[in-house]
Scaffold this active site. Structure first.
Site: not given
Lengths: 445, 445, 445, 445
Positions: B39-41, B87, B179, B181, B374-375, B418, B433
């Site tokens: 993943w990019s970040w 995935y 990022g 989500d 999660y977020w 995570e 993670q």
């Protein structure tokens, strides 16, 4: 500004990164390219290094090794990774599965053994488990319950099959069994080995270590391989080997390691209420081999000697083997002090030109000393670790501390080499050696 | 005796062991099972964690990521590991290679982007290289020379293609681009997304994280995937996306990260004598986006807001996005102090029930707060790291120190999850993670 | 946020700041107010704590103490600071200068002795000197040369004047000589002490420690002082004391400490080529007292006992004295293991309610246990240190490590109290006790 | 084996032991023999070093200093310890109590001032208090409440009495006020000072530092003392001093320190809800003096200059004063980068012959450079600390880290010297200097 090396946490991270890089799933290869399989004593040291970061993973390492134990009790010196080749001599040279009655059927192994340091790894696993919660402690204790019989069988095999005359010393039939392949200790015994006709071969080690001076010569290598042919001829039969092998020595260093390992395993057995008969046997072996080691020592200096069974001659060398009694104990206090002085003095750790105060494999003042040649001079961090651990066990906390702190200074370059030039500190042999990383991880706590 | 956790060196070793375990050769997967790609970040944070133990390996990580950069400059949010599946949505769902004119031909990527934290990783690589010898420094400097144009292209794409009106805020076309989500920030914008007819699919995330409450719901997931269909319909064309996407927001947090990243990259450029025009552009973007962020803030509290382009409405939430200006600066001193008080006070780090004084993703006093989702509430160690690093950069050494020491206390359980439940400290989501391990490695120095 | 205590370096700094605060120039008082003079075994521990930060200053400490040694060899339990009063019983109560033939003329001392831990301090000084440059090493070695005869005289006095029957156990004539003033160990012996007529007195200790429950009662104190009168009546004559004292016990703990100290001093003597006759004597005393200790132990549990000479009865208590053989060794392996289990089990370190896993002075399951009363229950950090050091010497590195790490957790509050409540960890007695700070400094390396 | 120096905890212990050794009860003398009193900026640095180990004691230090504050707001550069003499010039030379209207009546002080670093100490006290429990935090907060008016008065005096023309630069009337007594910065201004007739005197400094080359010459000393006579002639009246002093300079370094201190104090005031008018004033002074500093800088190099008021000439030197703007900020980004390069390059920290990468007081490439002469070349650890702290505040975490780690390497010899030879690392001046120990304690956390 010059290179500042790595901090303690960076060094720990780098060592662990290396170990996982050498991980093949359920075994950690000894080194990434030169040694892509599991070696017996490497595996034990690796487990020592894994235990601080994951007791669970350390247990897996020993389980893998013990799964390849021979039916007679021997832990073979190599367990070959499945489907991986690139090491010589490999399974097709050893042919243990087809020839040896005791070899396991499900996995490829070599047909010789290596120093019995495994009880130390078991001890360190139990030590670390104690600091963690219930589930981690359970993992360690179940491992011990599961593998206790195998560990005792392993020690029993050494105490019987390899102590032929019952004099408390382990007999080896190949220099590789000592772990110190080309040490000056074996020059005389190997001189009696005459290589006969055997299959052709191509060495694999020189592909990786391109400076041939750091490795054994071709003549030496011929003898190494000839011994395999002798073993194969008697199908690796313990009784026959004692008769036919043209290389047969009593290794005082391995004998001392064995005595110490018996002490450690007996203590574990007592602590965890294992069968009393096992503990009794272990204690008796510990004593017998301690006496066997002490019996080889010089009355004044305390220095230990190997014995060449074939020639019937004692082999005294200025190598780490001299210091065998420091590992297992048993010397008179006065003599032990003299031997410690030799260890710490100008012949070994205290040599004025050493970069770090750690013991070279062969004394720099010895005629046999070669600073870059494997066991003929270089410093092996794993040996520094073994002595520091044994010294702490002997109650010499300060001596243990000094070896550790010098060993860590040496390791701060982050190369984790197999061995190092004693004067310059240049890394030699395989880089990223698992057991070097493991030693550092244990030291860093 | 209760579990004593891990010491600093043990924790560093465990983190590094994890990172190498997630290593796929030239990329480190985000997590062992749930996220088996790059993943990019995540990759940027991973490089931050690798740099202390191996500048060389950290450079490889960024090289791999940048090799998958699109021709228009976009760094895609996923680079798929070759030959690995498992995935969803994978390459066959994104179809970027066949549809997107700018997608690279040699590697599979997704078609959206992620927060631009990469300049931070470059900075940390240069920092660590400086402490080492000439050869390591050369590796870092050659990397910078080689990748400087790519890094500037990446920033330029964000500053142009994604700042449509030139108001200093990054537009996103998918919640995943933030990022964060399923953050409450996107509830309103997603409410306007109506999933049309699309290919069937099977979620992969729930195989691993079996407690579905920690993950988005199926309805949410439908919307997520529908947006891909909208993108595919216009072949991922930047200009078209701005028109057709039913989800379009100005993300104030990403905008602040971008401003900060431009500051960092400009400073690197100046330090290493990169083209003056590049540095000038970077500085101007840094300023424009700082102003763009500040323009969203409440005059009294300093709290920042996102903007829903489709509905034309500001979206104020009690989430980490509030604190965007603390990353890039630009607030008046008084207002900034008020915002810091909110960050450190009972709504966030100072909430009396928190296990550790680190910021939850959503305030525990918010109606949207869900401690395990999660977020929507959990603590994300990588966010704690980002704030601690940014605070050190702002000159708030003591604040940075406190976040770091609390973050390390949280990490001492060794799970490297995570995200974590804020009150109990229970590890949630994927274990092991990579970016959590990386944050810990950077903190441990 | 709760109190986060002190980091390792802060704790070291705080400990050292305390030590210098208690410094009177050439001696470090035991504590700032309650104990404004030099105590014999405090001084030894203080030297242990000074050595890591200044070998030179540690040497001064022991020099001061040894300058007050009696001509017969006894190191008195108190050396009074010149011109300082405020402690009772002080010089005018002891009257040693006028009464005792062997007392030094130039300095005031008490007329009894304390446990012989001084060889340990000498060892630590030599250990630390070794890590430093030539000038520091010279300071340590000159000290050893200068004081060797005094140290041997001190041991010789204990081995002769205080081992009346030559059975390898030290006789004490006052509970204070044990260092564990009001331990349940002395309840029975003190019961036989009938205080006669004596000068009036005013206790000084209660001015400082206002919670009287942490200190001995007045009845106890009367007996303590009466014994001084008995001594004074025979002018502190060694031969007479053996006959007249109404309190006379064989202290198994002091005997074990003495055996260990003889072992340590013998090893130093050998290492530094001191007279062979001295070394021989030290070794023989080490052996005799080891046997003396072992002779008191229970055959199954290994627990040691004191002996009340006056009543002719053994005194078995559930106190630290039980564990005397763990210090000096000599038990059979099996029995020793049982005793270690008691030490680590629920009666002592493993008691489930303990705040830290360190040994309380009296077992919490004992009827005599009082959690806040001096030697009747509280944890004494200096005892934790003594056991951890002795355990490392015995080769039990892991056990030593655990005591140290728990001891340091306890010390992190920064109070450096004389003793602590075992369940709550509340600091008790004198704060800023020198030997507690010293123990912490040695532990911190 | 060579000297291995001290470990971090040993070094912390040694530093703290030193500080308590210099402790006079409620003040810490600057050094044991050469400086047996309290110096103003030494006291602030000492408080920084005490705070990690005892917030309570750190508060006492500043309370003692502030109790000697003059009624006009000036903090005098020396507070004399009661009843101690042995320093020249002492109270009988200054005669402030009898001459100066504003001098305190209860304590002896000098009549000049020193750099205003005290706000930094207050900040560090508050930082450390935050990590501790309620009672420690209360101590710090009550201190702040109690002393806030005094701190503001101190700053106000500097901003008014010492910024005569309101141009944002502090005027000094004695080189000693700069803290950098014999720096090349003052060579020109002192050249205009003609010593007249004055009382005889005997220097005290040369009794301690026997190598006269490390100290100012006699001619210099005459001028130093003559300035006192000029001050006494006008009874230390602020307005008169501006007119009559033959030495009058605008010190750009002190001005930068003042601007920074105003920023720090303003931030504290805001954080703790101090009177808004005070905060406003502090912020305005911060800005004015920042501009005052920037106004002296070279447009290309960013190097700052002092100004000789009497001659009307700028004084540009290659000393630490060049870097004043790095402390307070305000330079254009490009210019600041150039100045940072000079600081880190071969003229200062990056000079190839330096033993440690820390800034010498005068550049080794300067004609005025003398490697052993006080402020003409030697490295001053307290300056390394000041820059590392200021750099962390500026957001340059990595630069701060490097200065700290090099500073700690230098300190590992354990001498805590006042200053060091830059090339050899030899300790010079007073050993056991309090502020050097304090810097080390802060660095060690």
């Amino acid at each position: 500004m010059t290179d500042r090396g790595f901090t303690s946490t960076q060094l720990a991270a780098r060592a662990a990164y290396l170990l996982r890089g050498n991980d093949l799933g359920t075994m950690t290869s000894a080194a990434p390219r030169l040694y892509p399989h599991m070696w017996s004593w490497d595996a034990a040291f690796v487990a020592v290094g894994l235990a601080p970061l994951s007791v669970e993973r350390a247990v897996v390492e020993l389980d893998t090794l013990l799964s390849a134990q021979w039916k007679n009790g021997m832990i073979p010196h190599i367990v070959f990774a499945n489907g991986v080749d690139g090491y010589f001599p490999g399974p097709s040279r050893w042919l243990t599965q087809s020839l040896a009655a005791h070899a396991p059927s499900h996995t490829h192994t070599s047909g010789i053994t290596q120093p019995p340091v495994h009880a130390i790894a078991v001890q360190r696993i139990l030590d670390h488990a104690r600091r963690h919660g219930r589930s981690t402690r359970a993992v360690a204790e179940e491992f011990l319950d599961r593998r206790w019989p195998d560990l005792v069988r392993w020690h029993r095999w050494l105490a019987t099959a390899r102590d032929i005359d019952g004099n408390g010393r382990i007999a080896l039939y190949h220099g590789w069994e000592s772990g110190m392949d080309n040490s000056p200790r074996w020059d005389a015994p190997y001189a009696g080995v005459v290589a006969g006709s055997m299959p052709e071969y191509l060495r694999a080690d020189l592909d990786v270590v391109t400076d041939a001076r750091q490795r054994p010569t071709d003549v030496e290598y011929d003898r190494y391989l000839w011994l395999l042919e002798e073993m194969k001829a008697v199908r690796y039969d313990d009784t026959e080997l004692a008769k036919v092998m043209s290389f047969a020595v009593e290794d005082v260093f391995v004998s001392a390691v064995f005595s110490m390992a018996c002490q450690v395993l007996a203590a574990i057995g007592e602590e965890h209420s294992m069968p009393r008969a096992d503990v009794r046997d272990l204690n008796s072996w510990a004593d017998r081999f301690q006496q066997g080691v002490v019996a080889t020592t010089d009355a004044r200096s305390g220095a230990a000697k190997d014995f060449d069974i074939r020639s019937g001659r004692w082999v005294a060398t200025e190598t780490l083997a001299m210091f065998a009694p420091l590992l297992c104990g048993g010397l008179d206090r006065d003599v032990e002090r003299v031997l410690l002085r030799t260890f710490e003095g100008p012949k070994f750790c205290g040599h004025p030109d050493l970069r770090y105060a750690v013991p070279p494999s062969t004394s720099p003042v010895s005629r046999e000393f070669r600073p870059r040649e494997y066991w003929r001079g270089p410093v092996w961090p794993v040996m520094t670790w073994l002595f520091s651990w044994a010294f702490a066990r002997r109650g010499w906390a300060e001596r243990a501390y000094l070896l550790k702190s010098e060993g860590l200074r040496q390791a701060a370059d982050g190369s984790f080499a197999e061995y190092y030039e004693p004067f310059t500190g240049a890394p030699l042999g395989s880089m990223q050696q698992s057991w070097t990383a493991a030693a550092v991880l244990d030291w860093l706590g």
